[in-house]
Write an enzyme that holds these catalytic residues in place. Structure first.
Site, PDB file in Angstrom:
ATOM      1  N   SER A 260       0.867  -1.180   0.000  1.00 28.19           N
ATOM      2  CA  SER A 260       0.000   0.000   0.000  1.00 28.19           C
ATOM      3  C   SER A 260       0.905   1.230   0.000  1.00 28.19           C
ATOM      4  O   SER A 260       0.987   1.990   0.942  1.00 28.19           O
ATOM      5  CB  SER A 260      -0.992  -0.026   1.175  1.00 28.19           C
ATOM      6  OG  SER A 260      -0.474   0.479   2.352  1.00 28.19           O
TER       7      SER A 260
ATOM      8  N   HIS B 294      -3.396  -5.648   2.294  1.00 33.77           N
ATOM      9  CA  HIS B 294      -2.551  -6.744   2.791  1.00 33.77           C
ATOM     10  C   HIS B 294      -3.259  -8.093   2.857  1.00 33.77           C
ATOM     11  O   HIS B 294      -2.636  -9.106   3.154  1.00 33.77           O
ATOM     12  CB  HIS B 294      -1.987  -6.399   4.176  1.00 33.77           C
ATOM     13  CG  HIS B 294      -1.040  -5.236   4.138  1.00 33.77           C
ATOM     14  ND1 HIS B 294      -0.656  -4.555   5.261  1.00 33.77           N
ATOM     15  CD2 HIS B 294      -0.397  -4.631   3.109  1.00 33.77           C
ATOM     16  CE1 HIS B 294       0.182  -3.579   4.918  1.00 33.77           C
ATOM     17  NE2 HIS B 294       0.343  -3.606   3.620  1.00 33.77           N
TER      18      HIS B 294
ATOM     19  N   GLU C 149      -4.911  -1.971   9.294  1.00 35.81           N
ATOM     20  CA  GLU C 149      -4.226  -2.586  10.436  1.00 35.81           C
ATOM     21  C   GLU C 149      -4.853  -2.172  11.763  1.00 35.81           C
ATOM     22  O   GLU C 149      -5.085  -0.984  11.987  1.00 35.81           O
ATOM     23  CB  GLU C 149      -2.742  -2.162  10.460  1.00 35.81           C
ATOM     24  CG  GLU C 149      -1.981  -2.604   9.235  1.00 35.81           C
ATOM     25  CD  GLU C 149      -0.625  -1.909   9.070  1.00 35.81           C
ATOM     26  OE1 GLU C 149      -0.030  -1.511  10.085  1.00 35.81           O
ATOM     27  OE2 GLU C 149      -0.185  -1.771   7.920  1.00 35.81           O
TER      28      GLU C 149
ATOM     29  N   GLU D 107       1.522  -9.175   6.702  1.00 34.19           N
ATOM     30  CA  GLU D 107       2.371  -8.868   7.861  1.00 34.19           C
ATOM     31  C   GLU D 107       2.115  -9.808   9.034  1.00 34.19           C
ATOM     32  O   GLU D 107       2.549  -9.544  10.153  1.00 34.19           O
ATOM     33  CB  GLU D 107       2.147  -7.414   8.301  1.00 34.19           C
ATOM     34  CG  GLU D 107       2.616  -6.416   7.252  1.00 34.19           C
ATOM     35  CD  GLU D 107       2.444  -4.964   7.670  1.00 34.19           C
ATOM     36  OE1 GLU D 107       1.952  -4.712   8.789  1.00 34.19           O
ATOM     37  OE2 GLU D 107       2.791  -4.093   6.866  1.00 34.19           O
TER      38      GLU D 107
ATOM     39  N   ASP E 234      -3.820   1.556  11.553  1.00 39.34           N
ATOM     40  CA  ASP E 234      -3.365   2.176  10.308  1.00 39.34           C
ATOM     41  C   ASP E 234      -4.546   2.076   9.354  1.00 39.34           C
ATOM     42  O   ASP E 234      -4.854   0.985   8.862  1.00 39.34           O
ATOM     43  CB  ASP E 234      -2.130   1.471   9.733  1.00 39.34           C
ATOM     44  CG  ASP E 234      -1.668   2.126   8.427  1.00 39.34           C
ATOM     45  OD1 ASP E 234      -2.291   3.134   8.015  1.00 39.34           O
ATOM     46  OD2 ASP E 234      -0.698   1.627   7.825  1.00 39.34           O
TER      47      ASP E 234
ATOM     48  N   GLU F 284      -2.921   6.041  12.192  1.00 37.78           N
ATOM     49  CA  GLU F 284      -2.039   6.338  11.055  1.00 37.78           C
ATOM     50  C   GLU F 284      -2.868   6.515   9.786  1.00 37.78           C
ATOM     51  O   GLU F 284      -3.837   5.775   9.559  1.00 37.78           O
ATOM     52  CB  GLU F 284      -1.066   5.159  10.904  1.00 37.78           C
ATOM     53  CG  GLU F 284      -0.076   5.288   9.749  1.00 37.78           C
ATOM     54  CD  GLU F 284       0.796   4.040   9.651  1.00 37.78           C
ATOM     55  OE1 GLU F 284       1.100   3.417  10.710  1.00 37.78           O
ATOM     56  OE2 GLU F 284       1.161   3.648   8.532  1.00 37.78           O
TER      57      GLU F 284
ATOM     58  N   ASP G 216       1.875   8.521   7.156  1.00 37.30           N
ATOM     59  CA  ASP G 216       2.732   7.550   6.453  1.00 37.30           C
ATOM     60  C   ASP G 216       2.737   7.939   4.978  1.00 37.30           C
ATOM     61  O   ASP G 216       3.642   8.617   4.509  1.00 37.30           O
ATOM     62  CB  ASP G 216       2.195   6.137   6.695  1.00 37.30           C
ATOM     63  CG  ASP G 216       2.829   5.078   5.804  1.00 37.30           C
ATOM     64  OD1 ASP G 216       3.864   5.369   5.182  1.00 37.30           O
ATOM     65  OD2 ASP G 216       2.288   3.950   5.710  1.00 37.30           O
TER      66      ASP G 216
ATOM     67  N   LYS H 207      10.016   5.157   7.136  1.00 37.87           N
ATOM     68  CA  LYS H 207      10.354   3.958   6.371  1.00 37.87           C
ATOM     69  C   LYS H 207      11.545   4.308   5.479  1.00 37.87           C
ATOM     70  O   LYS H 207      11.379   5.040   4.505  1.00 37.87           O
ATOM     71  CB  LYS H 207       9.178   3.551   5.483  1.00 37.87           C
ATOM     72  CG  LYS H 207       7.943   3.049   6.233  1.00 37.87           C
ATOM     73  CD  LYS H 207       6.753   2.947   5.279  1.00 37.87           C
ATOM     74  CE  LYS H 207       5.610   2.137   5.861  1.00 37.87           C
ATOM     75  NZ  LYS H 207       4.385   2.234   5.019  1.00 37.87           N
TER      76      LYS H 207
ATOM     77  N   HIS I 118       8.538  -1.117   9.496  1.00 41.97           N
ATOM     78  CA  HIS I 118       8.763  -2.130   8.469  1.00 41.97           C
ATOM     79  C   HIS I 118       7.879  -1.844   7.255  1.00 41.97           C
ATOM     80  O   HIS I 118       7.107  -0.888   7.247  1.00 41.97           O
ATOM     81  CB  HIS I 118       8.441  -3.527   9.029  1.00 41.97           C
ATOM     82  CG  HIS I 118       6.981  -3.715   9.389  1.00 41.97           C
ATOM     83  ND1 HIS I 118       6.429  -4.948   9.696  1.00 41.97           N
ATOM     84  CD2 HIS I 118       5.943  -2.835   9.506  1.00 41.97           C
ATOM     85  CE1 HIS I 118       5.146  -4.819   9.973  1.00 41.97           C
ATOM     86  NE2 HIS I 118       4.824  -3.553   9.860  1.00 41.97           N
TER      87      HIS I 118
ATOM     88  N   LYS J 295       7.043   0.062  14.438  1.00 47.07           N
ATOM     89  CA  LYS J 295       5.947  -0.763  13.927  1.00 47.07           C
ATOM     90  C   LYS J 295       6.580  -1.864  13.101  1.00 47.07           C
ATOM     91  O   LYS J 295       7.100  -1.601  12.013  1.00 47.07           O
ATOM     92  CB  LYS J 295       5.022   0.123  13.071  1.00 47.07           C
ATOM     93  CG  LYS J 295       3.718  -0.538  12.718  1.00 47.07           C
ATOM     94  CD  LYS J 295       2.769   0.421  12.002  1.00 47.07           C
ATOM     95  CE  LYS J 295       2.899   0.307  10.524  1.00 47.07           C
ATOM     96  NZ  LYS J 295       1.699   0.777   9.780  1.00 47.07           N
TER      97      LYS J 295
HETATM   98  P1  PGA Z   1       3.043  -1.233   2.956  1.00 42.70           P
HETATM   99  O1  PGA Z   1       2.058  -0.977   4.171  1.00 42.70           O
HETATM  100  O2  PGA Z   1       4.365  -1.626   3.465  1.00 42.70           O
HETATM  101  O3  PGA Z   1       2.321  -2.291   2.200  1.00 42.70           O
HETATM  102  O4  PGA Z   1       3.096   0.077   2.187  1.00 42.70           O
HETATM  103  C1  PGA Z   1       2.452  -0.633   5.446  1.00 42.70           C
HETATM  104  C2  PGA Z   1       1.805   0.628   5.874  1.00 42.70           C
HETATM  105  O5  PGA Z   1       0.921   1.170   5.171  1.00 42.70           O
HETATM  106  O6  PGA Z   1       2.155   1.141   6.934  1.00 42.70           O
HETATM  107 ZN    ZN Z   2       0.658   2.921   6.725  1.00 43.18          ZN
END
Ligand code: PGA
Ligand code: ZN
Length: 401
Positions: free
Chosen positions: A42, A146, A155, A196, A232, A275, A302, A327, A355, A378
């Site tokens: 995503s 996911h 999430e 995940e 999230d 998030e 994010d 990230k 992650h 996270k």
């Molecule tokens: P992604 O999702 O690693 O698939 O982008 C994780 C997130 O959105 O935090």
């Molecule tokens: Zn996210």
């Protein structure tokens, strides 16, 4: 001592079975570091560009290696990362691929730490940092991009905010994961796992809220400390321009309705973390929600900020949140990630090192979180590529790395 003498790149598997880039960096004094790029599903519209692994490797061999080998010291992370930017020549790493860039950046950091004989977190953070440990946010129930046919919200994250140690927090999250499994079994709700490792049952978001609430309460009682939860939402994935709103299984919410919905859930469940509650282009809506609930919960960007200092600065100016997800592969180098954390800290924003849904056994983010005194990390709750980081945090806390 840390002059780079060789960089080797190869294709390895990630947790989804896709090819990703692994980099080895060697130095003149025999230092060695290895880094692997993670990969998102995503992904934010404004992220640095990941190229197909083979292409990223070929481009980096051609453009980056000549600027690194015999030229740059692995111990000087800013020089390494500046060389990667110079080799790339674009502002989004579309030249050599953010996957090659981040793998080399992380490998160089590890080679620098190896030469010093210091743990990576100490090399990255220095001796005055690394005494605070991040609270792990554990992905327990999930859907979105996911997992198919599961929750709309991506999430549901356990947050063991009262844990006395990282070790206790990690085990509490795993216990919440098991407790949710038991609750789902009691309700005759079969569930596989998403990318995940979160349970991905075919239930409504409302039922997921209820189950999380019950599970964290049970485990908090067992462990004897407070466990909250958060979300999230991955709002950019739910937002649809044509529908002019957020598309859920049970209908479309306008932006105002989405703000009201999330604010209501923060109140109802005392959520400590939210998030990407809104679309990645809507700083204004983020600011509205933050004005309403920013004093009770973390409103984290994010896809909104993509670990990018310019997008973060725009958010700070607009009061569009109070925390940022970090990230490294979203921006391409450790230097860029640390710059984002430093701007966040200076502006009173909390950093949450994260992650990706596609991961490897690489543990760099555990060290990055400790090195920068990030209050949260996270990185899932279960699954080998997730426990690689969680177990590394336990080792760091135990002075065993
Ligand atoms: P992604 O999702 O690693 O698939 O982008 C994780 C997130 O959105 O935090
Ligand atoms: Zn996210």
């Amino acid at each position: 001592m840390t002059l780079i003498t060789d960089v080797r790149l190869r294709r390895v598997l990630d947790s989804r079975g896709n090819a990703t880039v692994e980099a080895d960096v060697l130095t003149e004094s025999g230092g060695f570091g290895r880094g692997k790029a993670p990969s998102g599903a995503s992904t934010g519209e404004y992220e640095a560009i990941e190229l197909p692994a083979n292409e990223a490797i070929a481009k980096a061999r051609e453009e980056a290696l000549p600027r690194l080998i015999g030229e740059v010291h692995a111990g000087n992370q800013r020089d390494v990362d500046a060389a990667l930017h110079a080799a790339d020549g674009t502002d989004d790493f579309s030249g050599i691929g953010a996957n090659s860039a981040v793998a080399i950046s992380m490998a160089a950091a590890k080679a620098g730490a190896d030469v010093l004989g210091a743990p990576l977190y100490q090399h990255l953070g220095g001796t005055f940092r690394g005494n605070e440990y991040p609270t792990p946010l554990g992905n327990i129930i999930g859907g979105g991009e996911h997992a198919a046919d599961a929750t709309n919200i991506q999430e549901f994250l356990a947050a063991p905010v009262g844990a006395p140690s990282v070790e206790e927090a990690v085990f509490a999250n795993a216990a919440v994961h098991q407790e949710v499994h038991d609750i789902l079994a009691d309700r005759d709700l079969p569930a596989g796992k998403g990318d995940e490792g979160a349970w991905a049952p075919s239930i409504s978001d409302d039922e997921a809220f209820e189950i999380m609430d019950e599970a964290v309460e049970t485990v908090a009682d067992d462990f004897g400390f407070a466990i909250s939860f958060g979300l999230d939402v991955a709002g950019a994935e739910l937002y649809d321009d044509e529908a002019d709103g957020y598309v859920y299984d049970d209908g479309v919410k306008s932006t105002e309705e989405q703000i009201e919905y999330i604010a209501g859930k923060v109140e109802e469940y005392d959520l400590v973390y939210v998030e990407d509650p809104l679309d990645e282009n809507d700083y204004e809506a983020f600011a509205d929600l933050t004005a309403q609930v920013g004093d009770q919960t973390l409103v984290c960007g994010d896809d909104l900020f993509v670990t990018n200092v310019e997008r973060l600065q725009a958010g700070i100016n607009a009061d569009a949140g109070n925390s940022i997800l970090i990230k490294p592969n979203q921006i391409g180098t450790l230097t860029d990630a640390v710059d984002a954390i430093e701007l966040a800290t200076a502006s009173g924003y909390e950093s949450v090192v994260s992650h990706r849904s596609g991961e490897t056994e690489d543990t760099t983010i555990a060290h990055l979180a400790v090195a920068t005194d990030a209050p949260f990390i996270k990185t899932g709750a279960v699954g080998g590529e997730r426990t690689a980081k969680l177990n590394e945090l336990i080792r760091i806390e135990d002075n065993a790395v």
